[in-house]
Design a protein around this motif. Structure first.
Motif, PDB file in Angstrom:
ATOM      1  N   PRO A  93     -24.294  -8.549  19.426  1.00 28.43           N
ATOM      2  CA  PRO A  93     -23.732  -7.189  20.328  1.00 28.43           C
ATOM      3  C   PRO A  93     -22.979  -8.472  21.252  1.00 28.43           C
ATOM      4  O   PRO A  93     -22.889  -9.904  21.344  1.00 28.43           O
ATOM      5  N   VAL A  94     -21.066  -8.171  21.981  1.00 27.31           N
ATOM      6  CA  VAL A  94     -20.371  -8.576  21.953  1.00 27.31           C
ATOM      7  C   VAL A  94     -20.646  -8.758  24.273  1.00 27.31           C
ATOM      8  O   VAL A  94     -20.783  -7.389  24.889  1.00 27.31           O
ATOM      9  N   ILE A  95     -20.660  -9.364  25.192  1.00 23.42           N
ATOM     10  CA  ILE A  95     -20.391  -9.394  26.319  1.00 23.42           C
ATOM     11  C   ILE A  95     -19.582 -10.150  26.567  1.00 23.42           C
ATOM     12  O   ILE A  95     -19.192 -11.260  26.277  1.00 23.42           O
ATOM     13  N   VAL A  96     -18.520  -9.210  27.622  1.00 17.51           N
ATOM     14  CA  VAL A  96     -17.284  -9.884  27.849  1.00 17.51           C
ATOM     15  C   VAL A  96     -17.325  -9.983  29.109  1.00 17.51           C
ATOM     16  O   VAL A  96     -18.048  -9.413  30.048  1.00 17.51           O
ATOM     17  N   VAL A  97     -17.402 -11.681  29.876  1.00 11.74           N
ATOM     18  CA  VAL A  97     -17.011 -12.033  31.271  1.00 11.74           C
ATOM     19  C   VAL A  97     -15.424 -12.718  31.717  1.00 11.74           C
ATOM     20  O   VAL A  97     -15.001 -13.123  30.773  1.00 11.74           O
ATOM     21  N   ARG A  98     -15.256 -12.386  33.016  1.00 12.31           N
ATOM     22  CA  ARG A  98     -14.382 -12.790  34.107  1.00 12.31           C
ATOM     23  C   ARG A  98     -13.694 -13.973  34.028  1.00 12.31           C
ATOM     24  O   ARG A  98     -13.357 -14.881  34.361  1.00 12.31           O
ATOM     25  N   ASP A  99     -15.260 -14.698  34.624  1.00 16.92           N
ATOM     26  CA  ASP A  99     -15.064 -16.231  35.065  1.00 16.92           C
ATOM     27  C   ASP A  99     -16.732 -16.680  34.704  1.00 16.92           C
ATOM     28  O   ASP A  99     -17.820 -15.901  34.493  1.00 16.92           O
ATOM     29  N   PHE A 100     -16.823 -18.017  35.044  1.00 15.10           N
ATOM     30  CA  PHE A 100     -18.291 -18.092  35.292  1.00 15.10           C
ATOM     31  C   PHE A 100     -19.446 -17.479  36.334  1.00 15.10           C
ATOM     32  O   PHE A 100     -20.074 -17.430  35.562  1.00 15.10           O
ATOM     33  N   GLU A 101     -19.377 -16.883  37.421  1.00 13.37           N
ATOM     34  CA  GLU A 101     -20.002 -15.800  38.073  1.00 13.37           C
ATOM     35  C   GLU A 101     -20.157 -15.172  37.320  1.00 13.37           C
ATOM     36  O   GLU A 101     -21.851 -14.908  37.685  1.00 13.37           O
ATOM     37  N   GLU A 102     -19.225 -14.694  37.165  1.00 14.45           N
ATOM     38  CA  GLU A 102     -20.008 -13.719  36.069  1.00 14.45           C
ATOM     39  C   GLU A 102     -21.473 -13.999  35.077  1.00 14.45           C
ATOM     40  O   GLU A 102     -21.785 -13.214  34.754  1.00 14.45           O
ATOM     41  N   LEU A 103     -20.112 -14.715  34.282  1.00 17.96           N
ATOM     42  CA  LEU A 103     -22.133 -15.205  32.924  1.00 17.96           C
ATOM     43  C   LEU A 103     -23.125 -15.889  33.722  1.00 17.96           C
ATOM     44  O   LEU A 103     -23.576 -15.596  32.955  1.00 17.96           O
ATOM     45  N   LYS A 104     -22.698 -16.534  34.910  1.00 18.34           N
ATOM     46  CA  LYS A 104     -24.098 -16.346  35.968  1.00 18.34           C
ATOM     47  C   LYS A 104     -24.977 -15.743  35.873  1.00 18.34           C
ATOM     48  O   LYS A 104     -26.284 -15.457  35.716  1.00 18.34           O
ATOM     49  N   VAL A 141     -26.922 -13.372  27.828  1.00 16.11           N
ATOM     50  CA  VAL A 141     -26.578 -14.482  27.173  1.00 16.11           C
ATOM     51  C   VAL A 141     -26.947 -14.505  25.283  1.00 16.11           C
ATOM     52  O   VAL A 141     -26.731 -14.274  24.550  1.00 16.11           O
ATOM     53  N   LYS A 142     -28.219 -14.563  25.571  1.00 13.49           N
ATOM     54  CA  LYS A 142     -28.920 -15.151  24.461  1.00 13.49           C
ATOM     55  C   LYS A 142     -28.767 -14.085  22.953  1.00 13.49           C
ATOM     56  O   LYS A 142     -28.884 -13.345  22.783  1.00 13.49           O
ATOM     57  N   GLY A 143     -28.523 -14.505  22.381  1.00 15.24           N
ATOM     58  CA  GLY A 143     -28.270 -13.951  21.132  1.00 15.24           C
ATOM     59  C   GLY A 143     -26.909 -13.261  21.128  1.00 15.24           C
ATOM     60  O   GLY A 143     -26.828 -12.504  19.812  1.00 15.24           O
ATOM     61  N   ARG A 144     -25.887 -13.517  21.551  1.00 10.90           N
ATOM     62  CA  ARG A 144     -24.858 -12.255  22.155  1.00 10.90           C
ATOM     63  C   ARG A 144     -23.932 -12.966  21.864  1.00 10.90           C
ATOM     64  O   ARG A 144     -23.783 -14.248  21.958  1.00 10.90           O
ATOM     65  N   ILE A 145     -22.562 -12.691  21.889  1.00  8.95           N
ATOM     66  CA  ILE A 145     -21.225 -13.025  21.652  1.00  8.95           C
ATOM     67  C   ILE A 145     -20.346 -13.063  22.719  1.00  8.95           C
ATOM     68  O   ILE A 145     -20.389 -11.415  23.513  1.00  8.95           O
ATOM     69  N   VAL A 146     -19.901 -14.081  23.497  1.00 12.79           N
ATOM     70  CA  VAL A 146     -19.599 -14.615  24.999  1.00 12.79           C
ATOM     71  C   VAL A 146     -18.167 -14.260  24.633  1.00 12.79           C
ATOM     72  O   VAL A 146     -17.755 -15.411  24.099  1.00 12.79           O
ATOM     73  N   LEU A 147     -17.657 -13.349  25.333  1.00 12.04           N
ATOM     74  CA  LEU A 147     -16.024 -13.326  25.624  1.00 12.04           C
ATOM     75  C   LEU A 147     -15.351 -13.713  26.763  1.00 12.04           C
ATOM     76  O   LEU A 147     -16.223 -12.727  28.017  1.00 12.04           O
ATOM     77  N   PHE A 148     -15.089 -14.837  27.031  1.00  8.92           N
ATOM     78  CA  PHE A 148     -14.363 -15.572  28.184  1.00  8.92           C
ATOM     79  C   PHE A 148     -13.069 -14.572  28.395  1.00  8.92           C
ATOM     80  O   PHE A 148     -12.579 -14.955  27.734  1.00  8.92           O
ATOM     81  N   ASP A 149     -12.781 -13.073  29.115  1.00  5.44           N
ATOM     82  CA  ASP A 149     -11.219 -12.973  29.068  1.00  5.44           C
ATOM     83  C   ASP A 149     -10.867 -12.893  30.289  1.00  5.44           C
ATOM     84  O   ASP A 149     -10.682 -12.336  31.305  1.00  5.44           O
ATOM     85  N   VAL A 150     -10.290 -14.793  30.209  1.00  7.37           N
ATOM     86  CA  VAL A 150      -9.455 -15.754  31.266  1.00  7.37           C
ATOM     87  C   VAL A 150      -7.663 -15.250  30.770  1.00  7.37           C
ATOM     88  O   VAL A 150      -7.964 -15.866  30.441  1.00  7.37           O
ATOM     89  N   ALA A 179     -22.193 -16.996  19.553  1.00  6.27           N
ATOM     90  CA  ALA A 179     -21.316 -17.488  19.419  1.00  6.27           C
ATOM     91  C   ALA A 179     -20.198 -17.002  20.789  1.00  6.27           C
ATOM     92  O   ALA A 179     -20.723 -16.711  21.159  1.00  6.27           O
ATOM     93  N   VAL A 180     -19.017 -18.174  20.851  1.00  6.71           N
ATOM     94  CA  VAL A 180     -18.754 -17.642  22.402  1.00  6.71           C
ATOM     95  C   VAL A 180     -16.737 -18.001  21.682  1.00  6.71           C
ATOM     96  O   VAL A 180     -16.432 -18.734  20.977  1.00  6.71           O
ATOM     97  N   LEU A 181     -16.470 -16.388  23.044  1.00  4.92           N
ATOM     98  CA  LEU A 181     -14.998 -16.683  22.321  1.00  4.92           C
ATOM     99  C   LEU A 181     -14.386 -16.530  23.525  1.00  4.92           C
ATOM    100  O   LEU A 181     -15.098 -16.773  25.210  1.00  4.92           O
ATOM    101  N   VAL A 182     -12.704 -17.720  23.280  1.00  2.29           N
ATOM    102  CA  VAL A 182     -11.895 -17.322  24.846  1.00  2.29           C
ATOM    103  C   VAL A 182     -10.741 -16.781  24.178  1.00  2.29           C
ATOM    104  O   VAL A 182     -10.624 -16.326  23.600  1.00  2.29           O
ATOM    105  N   ARG A 183     -10.191 -16.524  25.175  1.00  2.00           N
ATOM    106  CA  ARG A 183      -8.723 -15.761  25.705  1.00  2.00           C
ATOM    107  C   ARG A 183      -8.332 -16.527  25.435  1.00  2.00           C
ATOM    108  O   ARG A 183      -8.209 -17.705  26.071  1.00  2.00           O
ATOM    109  N   SER A 184      -6.808 -16.532  24.310  1.00  2.00           N
ATOM    110  CA  SER A 184      -6.331 -18.006  24.505  1.00  2.00           C
ATOM    111  C   SER A 184      -5.031 -18.439  25.896  1.00  2.00           C
ATOM    112  O   SER A 184      -5.114 -17.619  26.190  1.00  2.00           O
TER     113      SER A 184
END
Lengths: 479, 479
Positions: free
Chosen positions: A139-150, A156-165, A202-207
């Protein structure tokens, strides 16, 4: 010379003879005529463009540890030897990370028709870990910044994190491209490490880039041995798609990334000395970095820096100008994913730091140059009026001071007191191509490259012949 | 309606009541108030944008024969049924071509360092044949045009031919994007077939587009069963690289392309009728094509056309406006690589062509709309003043006539005498994204999409209610 003589008066002929004579006798120093000659010679020459074609067309990508990087070391060393410079290959152990397969698709989301999945365009980040060969689904969770990640740490555990910044292209166009880049790229560095620590699959960042051509931008992750998870940059378009789909309901991705971390490889900084005359033991560095990312041919990042640094010596050589101080051309290795070239040089020259008068690096692309940036002390700025005057006729007379430039390969020398210099460049579109497949030869405008060489050559010459003290960089301790 | 009533005078209330009443009684026809209501309703609605998101985010690529194309048929049919339209799925047999692996590298060239090869970014063209799974290696010849190919005919056999013909972006920006495209794309159609006939091992074309982000642009080749060779589009950057390297000496490429031509597949045109009143047997078509290429999500090409056509009926439905003639929304299948949808409809409606009063297709993207194009006869142009007047307040009052529009799905109907209409669109950047992975949802500006619907809805309504004869298209026989 023939064409000039045909049309000149006796007085001009006399002046020309005097200049020609002086080239073989005492160095011409920083008189305005000499500075003007260097500027004009550079503005007429395509030597740098030819070297750029050699590096990008014949070799292409030059990631540390690759065959391309090794070929580039040889190519630059050969070219500098042809110019008569004294070439040293300084051994550097570099990280050796190799890209593998990289595909991804969205396999579950609200409203997905049977049999349909959506492809995601992405590219592995340097230092990324690998998924199993067959990939992983999470599963993917999309966050906008570090605050939202926190705030969503429990998910987070076991999921794919996307930073959509999003990269702030408007800020880049206002002239603050570096700041815009810094705001976005922190997620590629700190964000990837944080996600790994929190147990993400896994971790993804927006280019980090402002164009809209669905290009993923690679670059170094913050991942280290022992805590490497699969990490990739998705295109801006795909980040937006994932955010929209996540807003509709649960979202899952299949991700295949199979890069490898190989043992450190042997490589080199290419150091080419153009010896000085009466102050030969004092050094002015002019440099760019030889390694590049592996997707494009690294024309802007940073073949431009290397070939313009090389062309400084070509320009002086053609004029038969010898500097008082030694001009040291350095093509740094491993700026992109380790900084080992800069660190190795610093370590080897610690005892000799005081003899390094100044260091120039060009590493912000081939956009239009309109002057220089520097970290010389405020008190030295008054000594640069003749340099500015020499660059003013080509609209490049700006000299912008900052307490520290923090250039990739120079920040260690700068911290040791060596004032840094870098061309002041229009970077408004630089990050649109940065670290993508589209960083290629055609992106470099010949006229802008000639101007780049002119500014570098006049500045290098000026520093190598200055009478006045420019002092030491006054760098506040790093936070 | 509530908000309007709160702030209006008695007179306006009276007028509003009359309009509301007329909607349930006689159709409001082409009076300016009705046209204005349609325009304004469309400019306020995001119904088309929501359908665009459904089509591109939930389904994505829709190449003929794919699961995406099938899902799109269902999605559009369902949405039209929800609007109360009478939906028919018209069976269409479509070509079924499936992309495979596609990689290429330059493996021999003058000046190549040992161990180095240069990657070439390319994508297979529709209908391309396949290389062996392990690829082929062959010398490359680069030609600039058909003349050069002819002059070098003896060199073609067994070689990879590259047509390095640049898309003229300046021409596109001057407002002649279609012409610029035509000049370039002839090599994708005729050039590929010619190279195959001449015995080429494979054929490459330079991508037809004006951006510089190293994107390959796919599209239909001119290849047919019995003479399929591997065929691909290379990015503009890679075409230029190959031209530069070929100028240095012999050039060889390794090429892996493994697309498959499968048996023709079952698919459908989606036909949704919004029945007319007193002239229900007369038909006005409003349409776009449902299939797309497989690299992007086909937002511009041509989800925009389909959802704006769909939204014409949504707009009228919301206003409770019933046209005199039947408005037939068609989502055509297989415009991109076969034109089977248009051909099937034409075949089925040959006897009924005279009852087709006019046909609209939108298939030039989502750029700013500033009017309509049409192939009605010159004598009918005078009848369109009220339409132009209704679109003028939104700066879309242009009506541009040509003898034939030649729209992808309408040219057969046009040849049978049915006048064509199409939105007049700013296409200056359309071909930068066309047939690339970057043709995605975010490229469509919501305001431009609303304007697009407004122009299509007002025009469709106008045609469905015209009293005056618009006559037949007067198409010269095709060369």
């Amino acid at each position: 010379m023939n064409r000039t003589l045909r049309h000149t008066s006796a007085l001009t002929i006399l002046a020309a003879s005097m200049l020609a004579a002086s080239a073989f006798a005492a160095p011409p120093g920083n008189d305005p005529a000499a500075l003007g000659q260097i500027r004009n010679a550079a503005l007429k020459s395509d030597w740098a463009l030819e070297r750029l074609a050699d590096m990008t067309d014949l070799i292409g990508p030059r990631l540390s540890g690759s065959a391309g990087a090794a070929a580039a070391v040889t190519q630059v060393a050969d070219a500098m030897r042809k110019l008569g410079a004294t070439v040293t290959l300084q051994p550097v152990k570099v990280p050796h990370w190799v890209r593998g397969a990289e595909t991804a698709s969205l396999v579950e989301y609200a409203g997905r028709p049977a049999g349909v999945t959506q492809r995601v365009v992405l590219t592995a980040l340097g230092g990324s870990g690998a998924t199993p060969q067959a990939g992983l689904i999470a599963p993917v969770i999309v966050v906008r910044d570090f605050e939202e990640l926190k705030a969503r740490a429990a998910e987070v555990k076991g999921r794919i994190v996307l930073f959509d910044v999003a990269f702030d292209q408007q800020m880049a166009e206002r002239g603050q491209a570096g700041t815009a880049y810094g705001q976005a790229v922190i997620y590629r560095g700190v964000g990837t490490r944080l996600a790994a620590q929190m147990g993400a699959a896994a971790v993804l960042v927006r280019s980090a880039g402002g164009a809209d051509y669905r290009l993923p931008h690679t670059g170094a992750s913050g991942l280290q041995d022992g805590a490497r998870i699969p990490a990739a940059a998705v295109s801006a378009e795909d980040a937006m798609l994932m955010t929209r789909l996540a807003a509709r309901g649960p979202l899952s991705m299949q991700l295949i990334l199979t890069p490898q971390v190989l043992p450190d490889a042997d490589s080199f900084n290419v150091i080419a000395d153009f010896p000085g005359t009466d102050k030969a033991d004092e050094i002015v560095i002019v440099s760019g970095h030889l390694d590049s990312w592996d997707l494009g041919t690294g024309a802007n990042d940073d073949a431009t820096g290397v070939v313009t640094a090389m062309a400084v010596i070509d320009t002086l050589k053609k004029l038969d100008f010898r500097p008082r101080r030694t001009i040291r051309m350095i093509a740094w290795m491993n700026e992109e994913n380790g900084g080992r070239g800069g660190a190795t040089y610093l370590e080897a020259n610690k005892a000799n730091a005081a003899k390094h008068i100044a260091a120039i690096e060009s590493d912000e692309g081939s956009g239009r140059v309109f002057g220089m940036r520097t970290s010389v002390g405020n008190e030295a700025m008054k000594h640069f009026a003749p340099l500015k005057a020499a660059l003013l006729p080509m609209q490049a007379g700006a000299l912008q001071r900052a307490d520290a430039l923090g250039m990739g390969d120079l920040h260690g020398l700068e911290a040791a007191g060596v004032p840094s210099f870098a061309p002041l460049i229009d970077e408004s579109t630089y990050f649109n191509y940065h670290h993508t497949p589209a960083d290629t030869f055609d992106k470099v405008k010949p006229e802008d490259l000639r101007r780049h060489v002119a500014v570098m050559a006049v500045t290098t010459w000026y520093l190598a012949n200055m009478e006045q003290p420019i002092g030491r960089a006054n760098v506040p301790p790093r936070q």
